[in-house]
Motif scaffolding. Structure first.
Motif, short mmCIF file in Angstrom:
data_model
loop_
_atom_site.label_atom_id
_atom_site.label_comp_id
_atom_site.label_asym_id
_atom_site.label_seq_id
_atom_site.Cartn_x
_atom_site.Cartn_y
_atom_site.Cartn_z
N LEU A 54 0.82 -1.21 0.00
CA LEU A 54 0.00 0.00 0.00
C LEU A 54 0.85 1.25 0.00
CD1 LEU A 54 -2.57 -1.07 2.75
CD2 LEU A 54 -2.92 -1.10 0.28
N SER A 55 0.26 2.34 -0.42
CA SER A 55 0.89 3.66 -0.31
C SER A 55 0.07 4.47 0.69
CB SER A 55 0.90 4.36 -1.67
OG SER A 55 -0.43 4.72 -2.04
N TRP A 56 0.60 5.61 1.08
CA TRP A 56 -0.16 6.48 1.98
C TRP A 56 -1.44 6.94 1.30
CZ3 TRP A 56 0.50 6.35 6.88
CH2 TRP A 56 1.73 6.02 7.41
N GLY A 61 -6.45 8.24 1.14
CA GLY A 61 -7.40 8.52 0.08
C GLY A 61 -7.29 9.93 -0.48
N ALA A 62 -6.17 10.60 -0.25
CA ALA A 62 -5.99 11.96 -0.74
C ALA A 62 -5.47 11.96 -2.17
CB ALA A 62 -5.00 12.71 0.16
N PRO A 63 -5.81 12.97 -2.95
CA PRO A 63 -5.26 13.05 -4.30
C PRO A 63 -3.77 13.36 -4.24
CG PRO A 63 -6.50 15.03 -3.78
CD PRO A 63 -6.70 14.08 -2.64
N SER A 64 -3.07 12.98 -5.27
CA SER A 64 -1.62 13.21 -5.32
C SER A 64 -1.33 14.69 -5.48
CB SER A 64 -1.02 12.44 -6.50
OG SER A 64 0.34 12.75 -6.61
N LEU A 65 -0.36 15.18 -4.72
CA LEU A 65 0.09 16.56 -4.85
C LEU A 65 1.43 16.64 -5.55
CD1 LEU A 65 -0.86 17.84 -1.29
CD2 LEU A 65 -2.17 18.03 -3.40
N VAL A 66 1.89 15.50 -6.07
CA VAL A 66 3.17 15.45 -6.75
C VAL A 66 2.97 15.93 -8.18
CG1 VAL A 66 5.02 13.91 -7.54
CG2 VAL A 66 3.93 13.54 -5.33
N GLY A 81 3.79 -2.64 -5.55
CA GLY A 81 2.37 -2.27 -5.52
C GLY A 81 1.57 -2.92 -6.63
N CYS A 82 2.17 -3.00 -7.81
CA CYS A 82 1.49 -3.66 -8.94
C CYS A 82 1.33 -5.14 -8.67
CB CYS A 82 2.26 -3.43 -10.23
SG CYS A 82 2.18 -1.74 -10.86
N LEU A 83 2.36 -5.77 -8.13
CA LEU A 83 2.29 -7.20 -7.84
C LEU A 83 1.24 -7.48 -6.77
CD1 LEU A 83 6.05 -8.21 -7.95
CD2 LEU A 83 4.28 -8.75 -9.63
N GLU A 120 -0.44 3.65 -11.80
CA GLU A 120 -1.49 4.67 -11.60
C GLU A 120 -2.88 4.07 -11.77
OE1 GLU A 120 -0.39 7.86 -14.23
OE2 GLU A 120 0.94 8.75 -12.72
N ARG A 121 -3.01 3.13 -12.70
CA ARG A 121 -4.31 2.50 -12.92
C ARG A 121 -4.71 1.63 -11.73
NH1 ARG A 121 -5.80 -2.31 -14.64
NH2 ARG A 121 -3.77 -2.86 -15.45
N VAL A 122 -3.78 0.82 -11.24
CA VAL A 122 -4.15 -0.08 -10.13
C VAL A 122 -4.20 0.65 -8.80
CG1 VAL A 122 -3.29 -2.13 -11.29
CG2 VAL A 122 -1.80 -0.95 -9.68
N ALA A 123 -3.53 1.79 -8.68
CA ALA A 123 -3.50 2.53 -7.42
C ALA A 123 -4.68 3.51 -7.30
CB ALA A 123 -2.19 3.31 -7.27
#
Length: 124
Positions: A54-56, A61-66, A81-83, A120-123
């Motif tokens: 998992l990622s933060w 559930g926040a949108p990416s700010l990057v 993450g993909c695996l 990005e699709r799976v996350a």
């Protein structure tokens, strides 16, 4: 179980109750006045999420700010993450991601582009 409604995908909660309790305990330790304990707690919380694939963003559930074009996680974390989202991958994507897991160098720009697109699709 995940459901799909049109293009919107509803996913189950990222953490179960036991995992959420463990993360809350680790995050509670960030309030200590001891620098070493605070740093260790932050690292343990991060490692806990990585171990779960998992990622933060998954947890909060926040949108990416990057800014676009700048990955927020390393390519190795993206592969992991993909695996972890294996059911969401096509056979071709799964083969590609598994090949990157055994990769010894940084992916080529073309490989990185495809990895980011899959991640990005799976996350999301």
């Amino acid at each position: 179980m995940s459901t799909t409604t049109g293009r919107h995908i509803e996913r189950p909660p990222a953490l179960d109750d036991e995992q959420r309790g463990h993360l809350i305990k680790l995050l509670g330790m960030l309030g200590t006045s001891h620098d070493g304990e605070r740093a260790a707690a932050g690292l343990k919380a991060h490692q806990f999420l990585i171990r779960l694939g998992l990622s933060w963003r998954d947890v909060i559930g926040a949108p990416s700010l990057v800014p676009a074009g700048e990955p927020e996680v390393s390519w190795i974390e993206m592969v992991d993450g993909c695996l972890a989202a294996g059911d969401w991958l096509t056979e071709k994507e799964a083969d590609f991601v598994n090949s990157l897991r055994r990769w010894r160098r940084k992916p080529t720009p073309r490989q990185m582009e495809w990895l980011v697109a899959i991640f990005e699709r799976v996350a999301s």
